[in-house]
Enzyme design. Structure first.
Site, PDB file in Angstrom:
ATOM      1  CE  LYS A  13      -2.078  -1.215   3.889  1.00  0.00           C
ATOM      2  NZ  LYS A  13      -1.409  -2.500   4.175  1.00  0.00           N
ATOM      3  NE  ARG A  88      -4.802  -1.278  10.108  1.00  0.00           N
ATOM      4  CZ  ARG A  88      -3.696  -0.934   9.472  1.00  0.00           C
ATOM      5  NH1 ARG A  88      -3.653   0.110   8.715  1.00  0.00           N
ATOM      6  NH2 ARG A  88      -2.627  -1.661   9.614  1.00  0.00           N
ATOM      7  NE  ARG A 127       7.552  -2.334   6.382  1.00  0.00           N
ATOM      8  CZ  ARG A 127       6.230  -2.293   6.501  1.00  0.00           C
ATOM      9  NH1 ARG A 127       5.490  -1.809   5.528  1.00  0.00           N
ATOM     10  NH2 ARG A 127       5.657  -2.766   7.580  1.00  0.00           N
ATOM     11  NE  ARG A 160       5.874  -0.317  10.213  1.00  0.00           N
ATOM     12  CZ  ARG A 160       4.743  -0.391   9.515  1.00  0.00           C
ATOM     13  NH1 ARG A 160       4.660   0.203   8.329  1.00  0.00           N
ATOM     14  NH2 ARG A 160       3.707  -1.056   9.966  1.00  0.00           N
ATOM     15  NE  ARG A 171       1.967  -4.947  11.179  1.00  0.00           N
ATOM     16  CZ  ARG A 171       3.022  -4.778  10.391  1.00  0.00           C
ATOM     17  NH1 ARG A 171       4.213  -5.234  10.764  1.00  0.00           N
ATOM     18  NH2 ARG A 171       2.894  -4.171   9.248  1.00  0.00           N
TER      19      ARG A 171
HETATM   20  P1  AP5 Z   1       4.763  -1.647   1.956  1.00  0.00           P
HETATM   21  O1  AP5 Z   1       4.422  -0.832   0.768  1.00  0.00           O
HETATM   22  O2  AP5 Z   1       5.496  -0.982   3.059  1.00  0.00           O
HETATM   23  O3  AP5 Z   1       3.456  -2.414   2.514  1.00  0.00           O
HETATM   24  P2  AP5 Z   1       2.144  -1.869   3.208  1.00  0.00           P
HETATM   25  O4  AP5 Z   1       0.990  -2.476   2.513  1.00  0.00           O
HETATM   26  O5  AP5 Z   1       2.176  -0.378   3.312  1.00  0.00           O
HETATM   27  O6  AP5 Z   1       2.283  -2.578   4.619  1.00  0.00           O
HETATM   28  P3  AP5 Z   1       2.261  -1.992   6.098  1.00  0.00           P
HETATM   29  O7  AP5 Z   1       2.984  -2.962   6.955  1.00  0.00           O
HETATM   30  O8  AP5 Z   1       2.691  -0.566   6.135  1.00  0.00           O
HETATM   31  O9  AP5 Z   1       0.753  -2.072   6.400  1.00  0.00           O
HETATM   32  P4  AP5 Z   1       0.112  -2.113   7.754  1.00  0.00           P
HETATM   33  O10 AP5 Z   1      -1.277  -1.954   7.333  1.00  0.00           O
HETATM   34  O11 AP5 Z   1       0.387  -3.275   8.595  1.00  0.00           O
HETATM   35  O12 AP5 Z   1       0.855  -0.926   8.575  1.00  0.00           O
HETATM   36  P5  AP5 Z   1       0.404   0.566   8.919  1.00  0.00           P
HETATM   37  O13 AP5 Z   1       1.620   1.398   8.924  1.00  0.00           O
HETATM   38  O14 AP5 Z   1      -0.737   0.965   8.088  1.00  0.00           O
HETATM   39  O15 AP5 Z   1       5.599  -2.919   1.439  1.00  0.00           O
HETATM   40  C1  AP5 Z   1       6.127  -3.865   2.339  1.00  0.00           C
HETATM   41  C2  AP5 Z   1       7.516  -4.301   1.899  1.00  0.00           C
HETATM   42  O16 AP5 Z   1       7.424  -5.030   0.685  1.00  0.00           O
HETATM   43  C3  AP5 Z   1       8.487  -3.142   1.611  1.00  0.00           C
HETATM   44  O17 AP5 Z   1       9.755  -3.510   2.021  1.00  0.00           O
HETATM   45  C4  AP5 Z   1       8.421  -2.987   0.081  1.00  0.00           C
HETATM   46  O18 AP5 Z   1       9.641  -2.499  -0.441  1.00  0.00           O
HETATM   47  C5  AP5 Z   1       8.159  -4.421  -0.372  1.00  0.00           C
HETATM   48  N1  AP5 Z   1       7.298  -4.510  -1.562  1.00  0.00           N
HETATM   49  C6  AP5 Z   1       6.198  -3.759  -1.866  1.00  0.00           C
HETATM   50  N2  AP5 Z   1       5.657  -4.142  -3.031  1.00  0.00           N
HETATM   51  C7  AP5 Z   1       6.411  -5.180  -3.486  1.00  0.00           C
HETATM   52  C8  AP5 Z   1       6.363  -6.015  -4.661  1.00  0.00           C
HETATM   53  N3  AP5 Z   1       5.398  -5.857  -5.598  1.00  0.00           N
HETATM   54  N4  AP5 Z   1       7.303  -6.977  -4.780  1.00  0.00           N
HETATM   55  C9  AP5 Z   1       8.286  -7.138  -3.841  1.00  0.00           C
HETATM   56  N5  AP5 Z   1       8.385  -6.381  -2.722  1.00  0.00           N
HETATM   57  C10 AP5 Z   1       7.455  -5.414  -2.544  1.00  0.00           C
HETATM   58  O19 AP5 Z   1      -0.115   0.396  10.421  1.00  0.00           O
HETATM   59  C11 AP5 Z   1       0.763   0.123  11.479  1.00  0.00           C
HETATM   60  C12 AP5 Z   1      -0.004   0.082  12.792  1.00  0.00           C
HETATM   61  O20 AP5 Z   1      -0.616   1.372  13.034  1.00  0.00           O
HETATM   62  C13 AP5 Z   1      -1.163  -0.908  12.867  1.00  0.00           C
HETATM   63  O21 AP5 Z   1      -0.731  -2.193  13.235  1.00  0.00           O
HETATM   64  C14 AP5 Z   1      -2.052  -0.249  13.921  1.00  0.00           C
HETATM   65  O22 AP5 Z   1      -1.558  -0.481  15.208  1.00  0.00           O
HETATM   66  C15 AP5 Z   1      -1.906   1.222  13.618  1.00  0.00           C
HETATM   67  N6  AP5 Z   1      -2.915   1.709  12.646  1.00  0.00           N
HETATM   68  C16 AP5 Z   1      -2.659   2.248  11.418  1.00  0.00           C
HETATM   69  N7  AP5 Z   1      -3.808   2.568  10.803  1.00  0.00           N
HETATM   70  C17 AP5 Z   1      -4.819   2.233  11.658  1.00  0.00           C
HETATM   71  C18 AP5 Z   1      -6.231   2.284  11.575  1.00  0.00           C
HETATM   72  N8  AP5 Z   1      -6.862   2.765  10.485  1.00  0.00           N
HETATM   73  N9  AP5 Z   1      -6.947   1.818  12.638  1.00  0.00           N
HETATM   74  C19 AP5 Z   1      -6.339   1.342  13.747  1.00  0.00           C
HETATM   75  N10 AP5 Z   1      -5.004   1.244  13.882  1.00  0.00           N
HETATM   76  C20 AP5 Z   1      -4.246   1.685  12.840  1.00  0.00           C
HETATM   77 MG    MG Z   2       2.382   1.016   4.889  1.00  0.00          MG
END
Ligand code: AP5
Ligand code: MG
Ligand code: ZN
Length: 217
Positions: A13, A88, A127, A160, A171
């Site tokens: 994402k 989410r 990552r 992270r 997660r």
């Molecule tokens: P990346 O693009 O970083 O993946 P992502 O989908 O953004 O994954 P996240 O881990 O950021 O999502 P998340 O939803 O768990 O975390 P968030 O920060 O939102 O890609 C991942 C890796 O793969 C990278 O190294 C990239 O280079 C590689 N990659 C990407 N595409 C690729 C491809 N095609 N091929 C190969 N490699 C690839 O949330 C974190 C925490 O915040 C949550 O756990 C929660 O506690 C809190 N939080 C955030 N939002 C909310 C909400 N709305 N409600 C409640 N709590 C929330």
């Molecule tokens: Mg992300």
């Protein structure tokens, strides 16, 4: 144009949003980035969010809904925004619909990036993220030009805290239970586009762009 990026942790994402924001000139709202910044600066919000994030649990709905509601009122969101990691839960999605309705807007497209679980594990554990600008890298799949240095701003890259194997598994479980129901939620609204995210970043990006352009006809 309001676009929601939906998908499990590690689906790509953030990676895809970085490109979309540049090309489509939309505002970018990533609740995870906003919460991590709050934790880093030690604000009241950050102190509250920290314990949930460290455990891989969701921060309570009312907290994140308020963050997004305020952010959507900013001037740069007038022309549209990309939401990454929000909503989410079904409660968050209902709240978002209401906030947007009050603004005379709606969710135009939901891009669901589908990726197999095994692939998610290797993406997340490899990552690296920039401390200064939050740009995302991967030690194998998308390495920076200089080890541990951000290509974009020269900042230091770090792993992270919630990218350890145990927290990643938690997660994923939280995603299956609380977030996956949004796939049907948005399918019923007729705004869902399913993208095969198990491929090269560029291929995934091309599909996402096509899905967005189709939506704006
Ligand atoms: P990346 O693009 O970083 O993946 P992502 O989908 O953004 O994954 P996240 O881990 O950021 O999502 P998340 O939803 O768990 O975390 P968030 O920060 O939102 O890609 C991942 C890796 O793969 C990278 O190294 C990239 O280079 C590689 N990659 C990407 N595409 C690729 C491809 N095609 N091929 C190969 N490699 C690839 O949330 C974190 C925490 O915040 C949550 O756990 C929660 O506690 C809190 N939080 C955030 N939002 C909310 C909400 N709305 N409600 C409640 N709590 C929330
Ligand atoms: Mg992300
Ligand atoms: Zn950077």
């Amino acid at each position: 144009m309001l676009i929601v990026l939906l998908g499990p942790p590690g689906a790509g994402k953030g990676t895809q949003a970085e490109r979309l924001v540049k090309q489509l000139h939309l505002a970018y709202i990533a609740t995870g980035d906003i919460l991590r910044a709050a934790v880093k600066s030690g604000t009241a919000l950050g102190q509250k969010a920290k314990e949930y994030m460290e455990r891989g649990q969701l921060v309570p709905d009312e907290i994140v809904v308020e963050i997004v509601r305020e952010r959507l009122a900013d001037a740069d969101c007038a022309a549209g925004a990309i939401l990454d990691g929000f909503p989410r839960t079904v409660a968050q999605a209902d709240a978002l619909d209401k906030v947007l309705r009050d603004m005379g807007k709606k969710v135009d497209r939901v891009i669901y990036i589908e990726v197999e679980e095994e692939e998610l594990l290797s993406r997340l554990t490899g990552r690296r993220v920039c401390r200064d600008c939050a740009a995302t890298y991967h030690i194998k799949f998308n390495p920076p030009r200089v080890r541990n240095v951000c290509d974009q701003c020269g900042g230091e890259l770090y792993q992270r805290e919630d990218d350890s194997l145990t927290t990643v598994q938690e997660r994923l479980q939280v995603y299956r239970e609380q977030t996956a129901p949004l796939i049907d939620y948005y399918r019923k609204q007729g705004v869902l586009e399913v993208i095969d995210g198990n491929r090269e970043m560029e291929e995934v990006y091309a599909d996402i762009l096509a899905a967005i352009e189709k939506g704006s006809d």
